[in-house]
Scaffold this motif. Structure first.
Motif, PDB file in Angstrom:
ATOM      1  N   PHE A 136       0.854  -1.199   0.000  1.00  0.00           N
ATOM      2  CA  PHE A 136       0.000   0.000   0.000  1.00  0.00           C
ATOM      3  C   PHE A 136       0.882   1.239   0.000  1.00  0.00           C
ATOM      4  CE2 PHE A 136       0.735  -1.464   4.313  1.00  0.00           C
ATOM      5  CZ  PHE A 136       1.133  -0.308   4.991  1.00  0.00           C
ATOM      6  N   ILE A 137       0.296   2.388  -0.289  1.00  0.00           N
ATOM      7  CA  ILE A 137       1.050   3.645  -0.333  1.00  0.00           C
ATOM      8  C   ILE A 137       1.087   4.265   1.053  1.00  0.00           C
ATOM      9  CG2 ILE A 137       1.093   5.989  -1.241  1.00  0.00           C
ATOM     10  CD1 ILE A 137      -0.036   4.906  -3.845  1.00  0.00           C
ATOM     11  N   ALA A 138       2.288   4.492   1.542  1.00  0.00           N
ATOM     12  CA  ALA A 138       2.480   5.087   2.860  1.00  0.00           C
ATOM     13  C   ALA A 138       3.323   6.344   2.721  1.00  0.00           C
ATOM     14  CB  ALA A 138       3.163   4.100   3.803  1.00  0.00           C
ATOM     15  N   ILE A 139       2.919   7.427   3.406  1.00  0.00           N
ATOM     16  CA  ILE A 139       3.654   8.694   3.356  1.00  0.00           C
ATOM     17  C   ILE A 139       3.826   9.231   4.774  1.00  0.00           C
ATOM     18  CG2 ILE A 139       2.906   9.294   1.021  1.00  0.00           C
ATOM     19  CD1 ILE A 139       0.768  11.098   2.255  1.00  0.00           C
TER      20      ILE A 139
ATOM     21  N   VAL B 297      -4.327   2.498  -5.489  1.00  0.00           N
ATOM     22  CA  VAL B 297      -3.701   3.818  -5.373  1.00  0.00           C
ATOM     23  C   VAL B 297      -4.725   4.903  -5.075  1.00  0.00           C
ATOM     24  CG1 VAL B 297      -1.752   3.235  -6.861  1.00  0.00           C
ATOM     25  CG2 VAL B 297      -3.832   4.146  -7.883  1.00  0.00           C
ATOM     26  N   TYR B 298      -5.892   4.518  -4.610  1.00  0.00           N
ATOM     27  CA  TYR B 298      -6.913   5.519  -4.292  1.00  0.00           C
ATOM     28  C   TYR B 298      -6.524   6.315  -3.044  1.00  0.00           C
ATOM     29  CZ  TYR B 298      -9.739   2.723  -7.473  1.00  0.00           C
ATOM     30  OH  TYR B 298     -10.201   2.045  -8.571  1.00  0.00           O
ATOM     31  N   TYR B 299      -5.831   5.664  -2.123  1.00  0.00           N
ATOM     32  CA  TYR B 299      -5.501   6.296  -0.858  1.00  0.00           C
ATOM     33  C   TYR B 299      -3.998   6.272  -0.608  1.00  0.00           C
ATOM     34  CZ  TYR B 299     -10.436   5.147   0.132  1.00  0.00           C
ATOM     35  OH  TYR B 299     -11.800   5.008   0.086  1.00  0.00           O
TER      36      TYR B 299
ATOM     37  N   ALA C 128       3.640  14.849  -1.317  1.00  0.00           N
ATOM     38  CA  ALA C 128       2.877  13.608  -1.171  1.00  0.00           C
ATOM     39  C   ALA C 128       2.491  13.047  -2.532  1.00  0.00           C
ATOM     40  CB  ALA C 128       1.629  13.849  -0.328  1.00  0.00           C
ATOM     41  N   LEU C 129       2.073  13.923  -3.438  1.00  0.00           N
ATOM     42  CA  LEU C 129       1.687  13.479  -4.778  1.00  0.00           C
ATOM     43  C   LEU C 129       2.885  12.898  -5.522  1.00  0.00           C
ATOM     44  CD1 LEU C 129      -0.796  13.350  -6.570  1.00  0.00           C
ATOM     45  CD2 LEU C 129      -0.219  15.610  -7.464  1.00  0.00           C
ATOM     46  N   SER C 130       4.032  13.510  -5.321  1.00  0.00           N
ATOM     47  CA  SER C 130       5.252  12.985  -5.934  1.00  0.00           C
ATOM     48  C   SER C 130       5.581  11.605  -5.374  1.00  0.00           C
ATOM     49  CB  SER C 130       6.409  13.953  -5.669  1.00  0.00           C
ATOM     50  OG  SER C 130       7.621  13.439  -6.183  1.00  0.00           O
ATOM     51  N   GLU C 131       5.375  11.412  -4.077  1.00  0.00           N
ATOM     52  CA  GLU C 131       5.640  10.124  -3.440  1.00  0.00           C
ATOM     53  C   GLU C 131       4.681   9.052  -3.952  1.00  0.00           C
ATOM     54  OE1 GLU C 131       7.711   7.451  -1.285  1.00  0.00           O
ATOM     55  OE2 GLU C 131       8.233   9.576  -1.581  1.00  0.00           O
ATOM     56  N   VAL C 132       3.438   9.448  -4.182  1.00  0.00           N
ATOM     57  CA  VAL C 132       2.449   8.516  -4.732  1.00  0.00           C
ATOM     58  C   VAL C 132       2.903   8.025  -6.106  1.00  0.00           C
ATOM     59  CG1 VAL C 132       0.108   8.303  -5.649  1.00  0.00           C
ATOM     60  CG2 VAL C 132       0.492   9.391  -3.428  1.00  0.00           C
ATOM     61  N   ARG C 133       3.400   8.930  -6.920  1.00  0.00           N
ATOM     62  CA  ARG C 133       3.874   8.556  -8.256  1.00  0.00           C
ATOM     63  C   ARG C 133       5.012   7.545  -8.167  1.00  0.00           C
ATOM     64  NH1 ARG C 133       3.478  14.322  -9.387  1.00  0.00           N
ATOM     65  NH2 ARG C 133       1.664  14.736 -10.715  1.00  0.00           N
ATOM     66  N   ILE C 134       5.876   7.716  -7.184  1.00  0.00           N
ATOM     67  CA  ILE C 134       7.026   6.808  -7.031  1.00  0.00           C
ATOM     68  C   ILE C 134       6.562   5.411  -6.606  1.00  0.00           C
ATOM     69  CG2 ILE C 134       9.101   6.342  -5.660  1.00  0.00           C
ATOM     70  CD1 ILE C 134       9.499   9.405  -5.502  1.00  0.00           C
ATOM     71  N   GLN C 135       5.610   5.370  -5.670  1.00  0.00           N
ATOM     72  CA  GLN C 135       5.187   4.080  -5.114  1.00  0.00           C
ATOM     73  C   GLN C 135       4.128   3.370  -5.959  1.00  0.00           C
ATOM     74  OE1 GLN C 135       4.321   3.979  -0.850  1.00  0.00           O
ATOM     75  NE2 GLN C 135       5.386   5.944  -0.574  1.00  0.00           N
ATOM     76  N   ALA C 136       3.366   4.108  -6.740  1.00  0.00           N
ATOM     77  CA  ALA C 136       2.216   3.545  -7.455  1.00  0.00           C
ATOM     78  C   ALA C 136       2.528   2.342  -8.342  1.00  0.00           C
ATOM     79  CB  ALA C 136       1.531   4.638  -8.275  1.00  0.00           C
ATOM     80  N   PRO C 137       3.657   2.323  -9.075  1.00  0.00           N
ATOM     81  CA  PRO C 137       3.909   1.161  -9.944  1.00  0.00           C
ATOM     82  C   PRO C 137       3.967  -0.167  -9.204  1.00  0.00           C
ATOM     83  CG  PRO C 137       5.347   2.982 -10.559  1.00  0.00           C
ATOM     84  CD  PRO C 137       4.680   3.373  -9.266  1.00  0.00           C
TER      85      PRO C 137
END
Length: 409
Positions: free
Chosen positions: A286-289, A312-314, A298-307
């Motif tokens: 899951f995506i953790a920040i 990726v909704y949360y 945070a949005l940049s971190e989501v992009r890094i972890q998403a693949p």
């Protein structure tokens, strides 16, 4: 094709040499080319080269050979025969997302050669073979055509004497995993690997996970172990754990040993929980920040972890001890000012469950609060995974068709 089978083959003098029983074809870049006409004569099979054919149509099939020039057909094991190897065999109808039977074949001229142009998988082809096409036409005004051009079926390869399935690789890889699973479940077990060889590892994994557990286990067990482990690596950890959990302990251990160590470790953690527990259902990816970043960061971190993450909704906001402080949706990160601290836009007081809770607890939370995923905590209140609405639907939908699927937060 059916129109020429069992037709007499004659020479220029009108002498009957035999009865057409099959056509031998040679693979080509576009369409397979007819290379020989096979005939039956006095219980023996003879081959006449296509260069000897003078006329070839449903009415007359004539060659320039004499009886004395006929050569006994010798099987080498490399030939592809239209009737023996293709007619009545199965192919994948990609548009219809199903396995269909070849009822007839259409021959035609292409670049000065007689070629196999398309396969007929419809009722009309079946009627033609039965000799009832004209009779049916009297009763029914129209008989729909159901032909698939050979370019969408695929090319025959050498040594395909036992061909039972062929498909358009690009098209089938674009199909929905549920449709692929339906096709795989309809294909004879010995041909399933042919389907999977047409898919990349990620698509194959998605399709395999859609299969019923018993068939899923058989498919994985009969795959080459290296390919099976590659496919499992491309699956989400919880889905891979579902597949491995249905295998014998020895087979599961073998496949885990072939996988990337990090992937294997994540899957092994899930396998330690009972299938009917929240731990057995959860996905530990899951995506953790952290809390001390801005919305833009945070949005940049989501992009890094998403693949590497399925859901990726949360993005879950965790403290240094991995305990959840809040959650922020992807929508909130997109619409808020990038300079704002995440702490100002996150939702606090998360609805969480413990790893040993009853799965029904998640069902109630998702249904009540319209969530896409629910965080899972261990005995130290650390966040160890999530259970998504899809996981819940898979388990409870037959019992509760009214479960909502709209995102909350």
């Amino acid at each position: 094709m059916s129109a020429v089978l069992k037709k007499p083959l004659i020479n220029a003098a009108g002498q009957k040499l035999g009865t057409v029983c099959d056509l031998a074809i040679t693979p080509d870049e576009e369409f397979p080319i007819v290379s020989q006409v096979l005939i039956q004569r006095k219980g023996q099979t003879y081959a006449v080269g296509w260069d000897k054919v003078v006329l070839f149509n449903p009415t007359v099939i004539s060659v320039s050979s004499s009886v004395e020039q006929l050569e006994r057909y010798q099987e080498t094991g490399h030939e592809i025969h239209v009737k023996r190897d293709i007619l009545d065999k199965q192919i994948v109808d990609v548009n219809g997302a199903k396995v269909v039977r070849v009822n007839d074949l259409k021959l035609g001229r292409h670049k000065d050669a007689l070629c196999l142009m398309s396969v007929d998988v419809g009722f009309r082809g079946l009627l033609r073979r039965m000799g009832c096409e004209k009779l049916w036409g009297i009763v029914q005004r129209e008989i729909p055509e159901r032909e698939i051009s050979w370019e969408y079926v695929g090319h025959l390869e050498a040594n395909a004497a036992k061909l039972t399935l062929t498909m358009a690789r690009e098209q089938i890889s674009e199909m929905h995993p549920a449709d692929l699973a339906h096709i795989i479940s309809r294909v004879p077990m010995k041909n399933i690997q042919t389907v999977l060889n047409s898919l990349d590892d990620e698509t194959a994994g998605e399709a395999i996970h859609e299969l019923e557990p018993e068939l899923r286990s058989r498919v994985i067990s009969e795959l080459d172990s290296e390919r099976a482990s590659d496919i499992l690596e491309e699956m989400s950890p919880d889905e891979a754990a579902d597949v491995l959990g249905d295998l014998s302990a020895e087979k599961a251990e073998e496949l885990l040993g072939l996988m990337d160590a990090e992937d294997a470790e994540e899957i092994q953690e899930l396998l330690e929980h009972e299938d009917d527990s929240i731990g057995g259902m959860m996905n530990n990816s899951f995506i953790a920040i952290p809390v001390d970043i801005t919305v833009a960061e945070a949005l940049s971190e989501v992009r890094i972890q998403a693949p590497e993450v399925d859901t990726v909704y949360y993005a879950y906001v965790l403290d240094p001890d991995e305990r959840p402080l809040g959650v922020v949706s992807l929508k909130e990160l997109l619409v808020h000012d990038g300079a704002l601290p995440v702490e100002e836009v996150m939702t606090e007081n998360l609805k969480c469950v413990q790893i040993d809770d009853d799965p029904k607890d998640i069902l109630e939370i998702i249904a009540k609060y319209n969530l896409i995923a629910v965080p899972v905590l261990d005995e130290d209140e650390k966040m160890v995974g999530i259970v998504t609405v899809d996981d819940i639907l898979e388990r409870f939908l037959p019992l509760d068709l009214k479960l909502k699927r709209h995102p909350g937060y």
